[in-house]
Enzyme design. Structure first.
Site, PDB file in Angstrom:
ATOM      1  N   ARG A 279      -3.031  -5.083  -4.869  1.00  0.00           N
ATOM      2  CA  ARG A 279      -3.933  -4.075  -5.415  1.00  0.00           C
ATOM      3  C   ARG A 279      -5.360  -4.478  -5.075  1.00  0.00           C
ATOM      4  NH1 ARG A 279       0.251  -2.163  -5.669  1.00  0.00           N
ATOM      5  NH2 ARG A 279       1.407  -1.261  -7.402  1.00  0.00           N
TER       6      ARG A 279
ATOM      7  N   TYR B 166      -0.349  -9.124  -5.929  1.00  0.00           N
ATOM      8  CA  TYR B 166      -1.540  -9.331  -5.102  1.00  0.00           C
ATOM      9  C   TYR B 166      -1.823  -8.158  -4.161  1.00  0.00           C
ATOM     10  CZ  TYR B 166      -0.348 -14.133  -6.463  1.00  0.00           C
ATOM     11  OH  TYR B 166      -0.004 -15.247  -7.174  1.00  0.00           O
TER      12      TYR B 166
ATOM     13  N   VAL C  73       9.320  10.645  18.649  1.00  0.00           N
ATOM     14  CA  VAL C  73       9.290  11.182  17.287  1.00  0.00           C
ATOM     15  C   VAL C  73       9.737  12.642  17.260  1.00  0.00           C
ATOM     16  CG1 VAL C  73       7.801  11.734  15.325  1.00  0.00           C
ATOM     17  CG2 VAL C  73       7.519   9.566  16.529  1.00  0.00           C
TER      18      VAL C  73
ATOM     19  N   LYS D 117      -0.119   5.432   6.723  1.00  0.00           N
ATOM     20  CA  LYS D 117       0.611   5.123   7.952  1.00  0.00           C
ATOM     21  C   LYS D 117      -0.021   3.941   8.676  1.00  0.00           C
ATOM     22  CE  LYS D 117       3.112   5.580  11.704  1.00  0.00           C
ATOM     23  NZ  LYS D 117       4.537   5.324  11.777  1.00  0.00           N
TER      24      LYS D 117
ATOM     25  N   GLY E 250      -9.648 -17.135  -5.612  1.00  0.00           N
ATOM     26  CA  GLY E 250     -10.244 -18.447  -5.804  1.00  0.00           C
ATOM     27  C   GLY E 250      -9.251 -19.345  -6.507  1.00  0.00           C
TER      28      GLY E 250
ATOM     29  N   LYS F  19      -9.491 -16.449 -12.848  1.00  0.00           N
ATOM     30  CA  LYS F  19      -8.665 -15.344 -13.301  1.00  0.00           C
ATOM     31  C   LYS F  19      -8.632 -15.357 -14.826  1.00  0.00           C
ATOM     32  CE  LYS F  19      -4.071 -17.539 -13.150  1.00  0.00           C
ATOM     33  NZ  LYS F  19      -2.705 -17.410 -12.568  1.00  0.00           N
TER      34      LYS F  19
ATOM     35  N   HIS G 255       2.902  -4.539   8.717  1.00  0.00           N
ATOM     36  CA  HIS G 255       4.063  -5.046   9.453  1.00  0.00           C
ATOM     37  C   HIS G 255       3.624  -6.006  10.551  1.00  0.00           C
ATOM     38  CE1 HIS G 255       6.124  -1.022   8.226  1.00  0.00           C
ATOM     39  NE2 HIS G 255       6.067  -1.878   7.233  1.00  0.00           N
TER      40      HIS G 255
ATOM     41  N   LYS H 244      -7.664 -24.379  -1.351  1.00  0.00           N
ATOM     42  CA  LYS H 244      -7.387 -25.770  -0.952  1.00  0.00           C
ATOM     43  C   LYS H 244      -6.187 -25.849  -0.018  1.00  0.00           C
ATOM     44  CE  LYS H 244      -5.133 -28.336  -3.866  1.00  0.00           C
ATOM     45  NZ  LYS H 244      -3.903 -28.695  -3.121  1.00  0.00           N
TER      46      LYS H 244
ATOM     47  N   CYS I 128      -5.838 -23.774  -6.091  1.00  0.00           N
ATOM     48  CA  CYS I 128      -4.689 -23.874  -5.184  1.00  0.00           C
ATOM     49  C   CYS I 128      -4.867 -23.127  -3.870  1.00  0.00           C
ATOM     50  CB  CYS I 128      -3.429 -23.363  -5.890  1.00  0.00           C
ATOM     51  SG  CYS I 128      -2.932 -24.357  -7.309  1.00  0.00           S
TER      52      CYS I 128
END
Length: 436
Positions: free
Chosen positions: A259, A257, A11, A210, A265, A324, A217, A271, A268
């Protein structure tokens, strides 16, 4: 600007060469004399495409040099960038001895400096290291005060080996957490040769960003390889599957998705995840990451329960019970699971959900409620005022925009927000988020 870069590893070498190419005067400090001789001879001490040519050109131009004399380099610069290694210890935690040593030497140098100086850390460290370890150590050794005699910033590097020069000179973003405005301005001036816009934030957020990046990743690689192993066992083309997966930039490769909120739940996700994990076990395919998802999801519900217990309230208003907003689907709702846990521990519960009417539930949804949660129906009301009336604690369990201004409506009792929908720029005194 004259800049001292501490550490001639991967670095440090890349940062020094790129900053020199950007017009700064850069002195790199390292205790390894073989490395400093290599650089002063115009040769790169590390392997990276294009770096040798960049170093040769800037050494020849007089903008880049190396030394073992840290004090002299610091005293002849306006800013110091710390790029020392922070490797893992046998326990798995990060090892910070090299950082401590460099900080102590830097503090000694600052003691003899008559001018303001910026200290910028780029080494990857755990959140809190800069403010709780580096700054107090610098102040103690130098006898000076951060924010007055010197400034401190943390700016994580996001370099990939093999494309580090392009990553440095064409950054996706530059993130800077700074002790004060002067430190932030100085850091921005350092990076201005490659980016005019930086993202200012707090130092702990910059440190955590970081670690979050690299963990994500690693998770992506592992997730993809687990899918690949399942596909291979089934004779399915995993490359074709992942090409289709990554082509969805609305949900899959996006901010969707991403946040912090409550547990997932619905009919879908749980399961289909169970099915995939079960089939992988049948095939003898190890998928530890996929196997860990549902237990981790349950841990989030348990975390919410512990926070609720700490309030000491007995009468609770639960806002939102479908999995939801905008639906009456109660199947495997995390909110419904939380309601059951609260009832089992003796709490008095009143539930509001504008979309859930027990008389209108049909099909599998109706059967699920009748079989699994028959007693929940009696606790439901479509009148928010009635649900709130006698509650000691209000829980916003669902990201329904109708609950966004709840803290203005309820000012005399605590509000626990599990979804983030009631969060404002300046949180109300009675507001608490689940994990924010």
């Amino acid at each position: 600007m004259e800049i001292a870069v501490l550490g001639l590893g991967y670095v440090g070498a890349v940062a020094a060469a790129c900053l020199a190419e950007g017009g700064h005067g850069v002195a790199v400090v390292d205790i390894n004399q073989a490395k400093t001789r290599e650089l002063n001879a115009g040769r790169s001490p590390v392997m990276e495409p294009g770096l040798a040519e960049l170093i040769e050109r800037n050494v020849a131009a007089g903008r880049l040099s190396a030394t073992v004399d840290l004090s002299n380099a610091v005293l002849n610069s306006q800013a110091t960038i710390i790029c020392v290694g922070t490797p893992s210890s046998p326990s798995g935690d990060v090892r910070l001895m090299d950082l401590d040593r460099v900080v102590d030497q830097l503090g000694d140098a600052l003691r003899n400096s008559a001018s303001w100086h910026l200290v910028m850390l780029t080494s990857t460290v755990p959140p809190g290291t800069t403010e709780k370890r580096v700054i107090p150590r610098l102040e103690e050794v130098s006898g000076k005060t951060c924010g007055r005699d010197f400034g401190v910033a943390f700016s994580p590097e996001f370099l990939r080996e093999g494309s580090a020069l392009d990553d440095y000179r064409n950054p996706a973003r530059i993130l800077v957490g700074a002790s004060d405005s002067r430190a932030l301005d100085c850091a921005a001036a350092i990076f201005r040769c490659y980016a005019h816009n930086i993202t200012p934030t707090s130092i702990p957020v910059a440190e955590m960003a970081k670690l979050t990046d690299n963990s994500w990743h690693a998770l992506k690689v592992t997730f993809t390889n687990e899918i690949g192993r399942i596909c291979s066992s089934l004779g399915i083309d995993s490359q074709a599957v992942m090409n289709i997966f990554t082509s969805d930039t609305r949900l899959n490769i996006s901010a969707a998705y991403m946040r912090p909120g409550f547990a997932f739940g619905g009919s879908c996700l749980p399961k289909d995840l169970r099915t995939l994990v079960y089939r992988a076990r049948q095939l003898g395919v190890a998928v530890p990451v996929l196997e860990a998802v549902l237990p981790s999801n349950r841990s989030h519900i348990d975390a919410a329960l512990r926070i609720i217990q700490n309030f000491g309230a007995r009468r609770i208003a639960l806002l939102g019970v479908a999995f939801k907003p905008g639906t009456d689907d109660l199947r495997e709702s995390a909110m419904l699971e939380l309601a059951e846990l609260l009832l089992g521990k003796g709490y008095e519960l009143a539930i509001h959900d504008e979309y859930v009417n027990p008389d209108r539930l049909v099909g599998a949804n109706q059967e699920y409620v009748k079989t699994m949660h028959p007693h929940i129906v009696a606790l439901l009301s479509d009148d928010l005022d009635i649900v709130l009336k006698d509650a000691d604690l209000v829980i916003v369990a669902q990201a329904n925009p109708a609950y966004a201004d709840l803290c203005e409506l309820v000012t005399d009792r605590p509000v626990l927000d599990l979804s983030g929908v009631a969060r404002t720029a300046i949180p109300a005194a009675n507001y608490q988020g689940l994990s924010w």
